[in-house]
Design a protein around this motif. Structure first.
Motif, mmCIF file in Angstrom:
data_model
loop_
_atom_site.group_PDB
_atom_site.id
_atom_site.type_symbol
_atom_site.label_atom_id
_atom_site.label_comp_id
_atom_site.label_asym_id
_atom_site.label_seq_id
_atom_site.Cartn_x
_atom_site.Cartn_y
_atom_site.Cartn_z
ATOM 1 N N ASP A 302 -17.249 -0.746 -29.494
ATOM 2 C CA ASP A 302 -17.028 -1.994 -28.765
ATOM 3 C C ASP A 302 -15.691 -2.047 -28.026
ATOM 4 O OD1 ASP A 302 -19.491 -3.255 -29.689
ATOM 5 O OD2 ASP A 302 -18.513 -3.324 -31.657
ATOM 6 N N ILE A 303 -14.614 -1.667 -28.707
ATOM 7 C CA ILE A 303 -13.269 -1.784 -28.130
ATOM 8 C C ILE A 303 -12.508 -0.477 -28.353
ATOM 9 C CG2 ILE A 303 -11.036 -2.971 -28.256
ATOM 10 C CD1 ILE A 303 -12.496 -5.476 -29.179
ATOM 11 N N GLY A 304 -11.965 0.072 -27.277
ATOM 12 C CA GLY A 304 -11.075 1.218 -27.388
ATOM 13 C C GLY A 304 -9.678 0.723 -27.711
ATOM 14 N N LEU A 305 -9.099 1.224 -28.787
ATOM 15 C CA LEU A 305 -7.802 0.747 -29.284
ATOM 16 C C LEU A 305 -6.732 1.814 -29.086
ATOM 17 C CD1 LEU A 305 -6.223 -1.446 -30.955
ATOM 18 C CD2 LEU A 305 -6.900 -0.154 -33.005
ATOM 19 N N TYR A 306 -5.582 1.409 -28.541
ATOM 20 C CA TYR A 306 -4.463 2.346 -28.404
ATOM 21 C C TYR A 306 -3.153 1.575 -28.515
ATOM 22 C CZ TYR A 306 -1.982 6.535 -26.781
ATOM 23 O OH TYR A 306 -1.176 7.654 -26.684
ATOM 24 N N LEU A 307 -2.452 1.769 -29.627
ATOM 25 C CA LEU A 307 -1.156 1.138 -29.842
ATOM 26 C C LEU A 307 -0.092 2.222 -29.683
ATOM 27 C CD1 LEU A 307 -1.854 -1.151 -32.949
ATOM 28 C CD2 LEU A 307 -2.287 -1.590 -30.516
ATOM 29 N N LEU A 308 0.441 2.339 -28.491
ATOM 30 C CA LEU A 308 1.427 3.375 -28.192
ATOM 31 C C LEU A 308 2.824 2.772 -28.164
ATOM 32 C CD1 LEU A 308 1.922 6.351 -27.419
ATOM 33 C CD2 LEU A 308 1.685 5.666 -25.026
ATOM 34 N N THR A 309 3.688 3.263 -29.031
ATOM 35 C CA THR A 309 5.059 2.756 -29.073
ATOM 36 C C THR A 309 5.850 3.310 -27.885
ATOM 37 O OG1 THR A 309 5.701 4.602 -30.504
ATOM 38 C CG2 THR A 309 5.069 2.554 -31.578
ATOM 39 N N PRO A 310 6.714 2.496 -27.277
ATOM 40 C CA PRO A 310 7.502 2.952 -26.114
ATOM 41 C C PRO A 310 8.751 3.717 -26.562
ATOM 42 C CG PRO A 310 7.963 0.650 -26.531
ATOM 43 C CD PRO A 310 6.938 1.060 -27.561
ATOM 44 N N ASP A 311 8.557 4.781 -27.331
ATOM 45 C CA ASP A 311 9.680 5.499 -27.927
ATOM 46 C C ASP A 311 10.400 6.427 -26.956
ATOM 47 O OD1 ASP A 311 9.295 4.265 -30.322
ATOM 48 O OD2 ASP A 311 8.127 5.882 -31.215
ATOM 49 N N SER A 312 9.803 6.682 -25.816
ATOM 50 C CA SER A 312 10.447 7.503 -24.797
ATOM 51 C C SER A 312 10.002 6.977 -23.437
ATOM 52 C CB SER A 312 10.047 8.975 -24.944
ATOM 53 O OG SER A 312 8.663 9.144 -24.672
ATOM 54 N N PHE A 313 10.634 7.454 -22.386
ATOM 55 C CA PHE A 313 10.248 7.003 -21.052
ATOM 56 C C PHE A 313 8.791 7.330 -20.768
ATOM 57 C CE2 PHE A 313 9.660 7.765 -16.496
ATOM 58 C CZ PHE A 313 10.056 6.544 -15.986
ATOM 59 N N ASN A 314 8.355 8.532 -21.137
ATOM 60 C CA ASN A 314 6.967 8.926 -20.875
ATOM 61 C C ASN A 314 5.973 8.082 -21.649
ATOM 62 O OD1 ASN A 314 7.099 11.061 -18.939
ATOM 63 N ND2 ASN A 314 8.052 12.337 -20.491
ATOM 64 N N GLN A 315 6.306 7.723 -22.878
ATOM 65 C CA GLN A 315 5.406 6.862 -23.642
ATOM 66 C C GLN A 315 5.436 5.432 -23.123
ATOM 67 O OE1 GLN A 315 5.234 9.304 -27.879
ATOM 68 N NE2 GLN A 315 5.492 7.119 -27.905
ATOM 69 N N SER A 354 -1.180 -7.473 -26.370
ATOM 70 C CA SER A 354 -0.328 -8.411 -27.102
ATOM 71 C C SER A 354 0.926 -8.724 -26.299
ATOM 72 C CB SER A 354 0.048 -7.827 -28.467
ATOM 73 O OG SER A 354 0.601 -6.539 -28.311
ATOM 74 N N GLU A 355 1.678 -9.731 -26.760
ATOM 75 C CA GLU A 355 2.899 -10.129 -26.063
ATOM 76 C C GLU A 355 3.972 -9.060 -26.154
ATOM 77 O OE1 GLU A 355 4.292 -13.833 -27.511
ATOM 78 O OE2 GLU A 355 2.489 -14.945 -26.946
ATOM 79 N N ASP A 356 4.045 -8.389 -27.294
ATOM 80 C CA ASP A 356 5.030 -7.329 -27.459
ATOM 81 C C ASP A 356 4.455 -6.240 -28.366
ATOM 82 O OD1 ASP A 356 5.299 -8.304 -30.086
ATOM 83 O OD2 ASP A 356 6.920 -9.634 -29.490
ATOM 84 N N PHE A 357 5.290 -5.264 -28.689
ATOM 85 C CA PHE A 357 4.828 -4.100 -29.450
ATOM 86 C C PHE A 357 4.923 -4.410 -30.945
ATOM 87 C CE2 PHE A 357 6.139 -2.730 -25.310
ATOM 88 C CZ PHE A 357 5.214 -1.762 -24.950
ATOM 89 N N ASN A 358 4.001 -5.235 -31.392
ATOM 90 C CA ASN A 358 4.078 -5.798 -32.728
ATOM 91 C C ASN A 358 2.670 -5.876 -33.318
ATOM 92 O OD1 ASN A 358 3.841 -8.419 -34.425
ATOM 93 N ND2 ASN A 358 6.036 -7.938 -34.480
ATOM 94 N N ILE A 359 2.516 -5.404 -34.541
ATOM 95 C CA ILE A 359 1.197 -5.382 -35.180
ATOM 96 C C ILE A 359 0.666 -6.794 -35.381
ATOM 97 C CG2 ILE A 359 -0.018 -4.812 -37.323
ATOM 98 C CD1 ILE A 359 1.760 -2.317 -37.514
ATOM 99 N N GLU A 360 1.532 -7.706 -35.811
ATOM 100 C CA GLU A 360 1.089 -9.078 -36.053
ATOM 101 C C GLU A 360 0.587 -9.738 -34.769
ATOM 102 O OE1 GLU A 360 3.891 -7.782 -37.270
ATOM 103 O OE2 GLU A 360 3.291 -7.757 -39.387
ATOM 104 N N LYS A 361 1.294 -9.511 -33.668
ATOM 105 C CA LYS A 361 0.876 -10.095 -32.388
ATOM 106 C C LYS A 361 -0.461 -9.507 -31.936
ATOM 107 C CE LYS A 361 4.520 -12.707 -31.701
ATOM 108 N NZ LYS A 361 5.603 -12.296 -30.816
ATOM 109 N N MET A 362 -0.664 -8.207 -32.204
ATOM 110 C CA MET A 362 -1.935 -7.585 -31.831
ATOM 111 C C MET A 362 -3.072 -8.129 -32.691
ATOM 112 S SD MET A 362 -2.957 -5.196 -29.606
ATOM 113 C CE MET A 362 -4.318 -6.260 -29.152
ATOM 114 N N SER A 363 -2.810 -8.331 -33.970
ATOM 115 C CA SER A 363 -3.855 -8.876 -34.842
ATOM 116 C C SER A 363 -4.229 -10.297 -34.433
ATOM 117 C CB SER A 363 -3.397 -8.854 -36.311
ATOM 118 O OG SER A 363 -2.323 -9.748 -36.522
ATOM 119 N N PHE A 364 -3.238 -11.066 -33.985
ATOM 120 C CA PHE A 364 -3.508 -12.431 -33.516
ATOM 121 C C PHE A 364 -4.457 -12.402 -32.322
ATOM 122 C CE2 PHE A 364 -2.405 -15.992 -30.679
ATOM 123 C CZ PHE A 364 -2.697 -17.060 -31.516
#
Length: 408
Positions: A302-315, A354-364
C-alpha cells in the motif's frame, strides 16, 4: 578494428561506459547500456560485473588483499609486504595532500587504465559514472581523442560526514572536481540540489537525469479496511539507519504491517535489524527481488516507506531509485521531509511527509491515514508512473549522446 551493423555495413559509433559497480544490478548504468545499444552504438563497458548486454566487457580491477594464512607461501608473504608498502605510500600521499600521486598510485587505477588501452582500439565517447572514474576517464579521453560525458550519481566532495572523510577526502574530491570537470563536454546528476551544488562550486553546467525505472503496466490495488501494508526495499546499510522504520512500527496502530525486501541481510547489521524487529509480529523480512520483477512485487503493498536521515549532503538531497520504484508499483509514499523527495509528492499528491525528521511526527501522520486517502495517493502514483519512467528519459540520453558523437 571497425565494427558494423548487420544490415547495410554501416560503421557503428563506439561508447566506453565506466562504472565501479556490478552493471547487471546497477539500474542507472544498466539503462545507459541498454538504451545506447538499442540506439545502434557498439558498447564497451568497464565495471565489476558485466550487464550481459554489452558488446565488450572489461573487468575493472579491484584492490587485491592477500592472506598469508589461507595459503602460506613465500610468494604470498612477498605479496602481502608489497601490498602494505603500497597502502602506506598511498596514505602518505593522501595525508600530505599529494592528491594526484595518491590517485594514480592506486593499483586498480593503473591496471584498469592499462587494460582499457590494451583491449580497446578506439572510442567515440566515454561515459564516466561518478567522480572517482573522472580522472581516469579524462586520461582516456586524451588517449582516444574523444568526448567525455560525466554522470555524477552523488556530490562526491560531501559524500560522507565522518571526521575521517571530511579531513582527508573532502579536499581530495574537491581538487579532482575542480581540475577535471571542465574537461567533460557534458554532465548530469540525479536531482536539482546536487546539480546546483556542482554548478555553484565548480562553475560547470550540470543537467538533471532522474533515476526513473522502466514503466510497469500495472493498476493500483484497493487498500483493505483493516490492514495497511508498508514496504521498504533496498540495501541493509547501517548509514541509512533502517531501524528507525522498525521503531516507527511501535508507534503505529494495529492496522499497519511493515515488509522489508533487503539485500546484504547476511551482514552483522542485517542480523541486528532482525533482532530489533523480533518482538514485533507485524514486521516481516522477505527475500530480495530483481529489477525486472520489483514493480509487480511492490504492487501488492500500500505505502512505500523511506525514512532517510539527512546525515550528509547527499542524504539530505537524495532522490533515490526507490521513490520512483514505489510510483511504478502504484503505491502511496511516506517519507521524512527530504527536500528533493518532497518535490515529487507536492507535485503529484501521491504521498505524505512529516514536519521534521522525527519518528513521533511520522507516526502522527500515518496513524491519521484513511483507506480513501491511501487509495487517492495510489491513483496519483498511477498517473505519475506515465511520466516518471525510464522510457521518458531515454530520449534525453540518446539525443545527448548523438550530439556528443556527431551521430545523425
Amino acid at each position: 578494428m571497425e565494427y558494423y551493423a548487420r544490415k547495410g555495413k554501416k560503421k557503428l559509433k563506439k561508447i566506453l561506459i565506466i562504472s565501479k559497480s556490478n552493471l547487471d544490478i546497477d539500474p542507472r548504468v544498466y539503462k545507459q547500456i541498454l538504451f545506447l545499444k538499442e540506439a545502434g552504438y557498439y558498447i564497451t563497458t568497464c565495471g565489476l560485473k558485466p550487464s550481459n548486454i554489452e558488446d565488450q566487457f572489461i573487468k575493472l580491477e579491484k584492490r587485491k588483499s592477500f592472506s598469508i594464512w589461507k595459503k602460506f607461501s613465500i610468494e604470498n608473504v612477498i605479496k602481502k609486504i608489497v601490498e602494505k608498502i603500497r597502502l602506506t605510500i598511498e596514505k602518505i600521499y593522501l595525508y600530505t595532500k599529494q592528491y594526484e600521486k595518491h590517485y594514480w598510485n592506486q593499483d586498480y587505477v593503473r591496471k584498469t587504465l592499462s587494460s582499457i588501452r590494451d583491449k580497446v582500439d578506439n572510442v567515440d565517447l566515454i561515459i564516466a559514472n561518478d567522480i572517482p572514474a573522472l580522472p581516469l576517464s579524462v586520461k582516456l579521453k586524451k588517449w582516444f581523442n574523444c568526448n567525455l560525458y560525466i554522470d555524477a550519481h552523488e556530490y562526491e566532495p560531501l559524500h560522507f560526514n565522518t571526521k575521517h572523510f571530511i579531513k582527508y577526502y573532502e579536499g581530495y574530491w574537491t581538487y579532482f572536481c575542480g581540475k577535471y570537470l571542465p574537461h567533460a563536454e557534458h554532465m548530469t546528476t540525479v536531482c536539482d540540489g546536487i546539480a546546483n551544488k556542482y554548478s555553484e562550486e565548480f562553475r560547470v553546467k550540470c543537467d538533471v537525469l532522474m533515476n526513473t525505472p522502466f514503466y510497469a503496466d500495472l493498476q493500483p490495488n484497493k487498500t483493505k479496511n483493516n490492514t495497511i501494508k508498508l514496504v521498504h526495499h533496498g540495501a541493509a546499510s547501517r548509514r541509512r539507519v533502517l531501524e528507525n522504520m522498525i521503531y516507527l512500527m511501535d508507534q503505529l496502530d494495529k492496522r499497519f504491517e511493515l515488509h522489508f525486501f533487503l539485500i546484504n541481510m547476511h551482514t552483522s547489521y542485517g542480523k541486528e535489524l532482525k533482532k530489533i524487529a523480533n518482538e514485533n509480529e507485524r514486521i516481516f523480512f522477505h527475500n530480495p527481488v530483481d529489477m525486472k520483477t520489483l514493480s509487480g512485487t511492490l504492487n501488492q503493498f500500500d505505502i512505500g516507506l523511506y525514512l532517510l536521515t539527512p546525515d550528509s549532503f547527499n542524504q539530505e538531497m537524495a532522490l533515490p531509485n526507490k521513490i520512483f520504484e514505489f510510483i511504478q508499483g502504484r503505491l502511496g509514499i511516506a517519507i521524512w521531509p527530504s527536500p528533493e523527495m518532497k518535490k515529487i509528492i507536492d507535485k503529484y499528491e501521491n504521498g505524505v511527509y512529516s514536519e521534521d525528521f522525527n519518528i513521533e511526527k511520522m507516526s502522527f501522520v500515518l496513524n491519521r491515514m484513511s483507506k480513501d486517502k491511501i487509495d487517492y495517493m495510489k491513483k496519483n502514483s498511477h498517473l505519475a508512473a506515465k511520466e516518471l519512467n525510464a522510457e521518458r528519459t531515454k530520449a534525453y540520453l540518446v539525443n545527448t549522446v548523438n550530439n556528443l558523437t556527431k551521430k545523425e
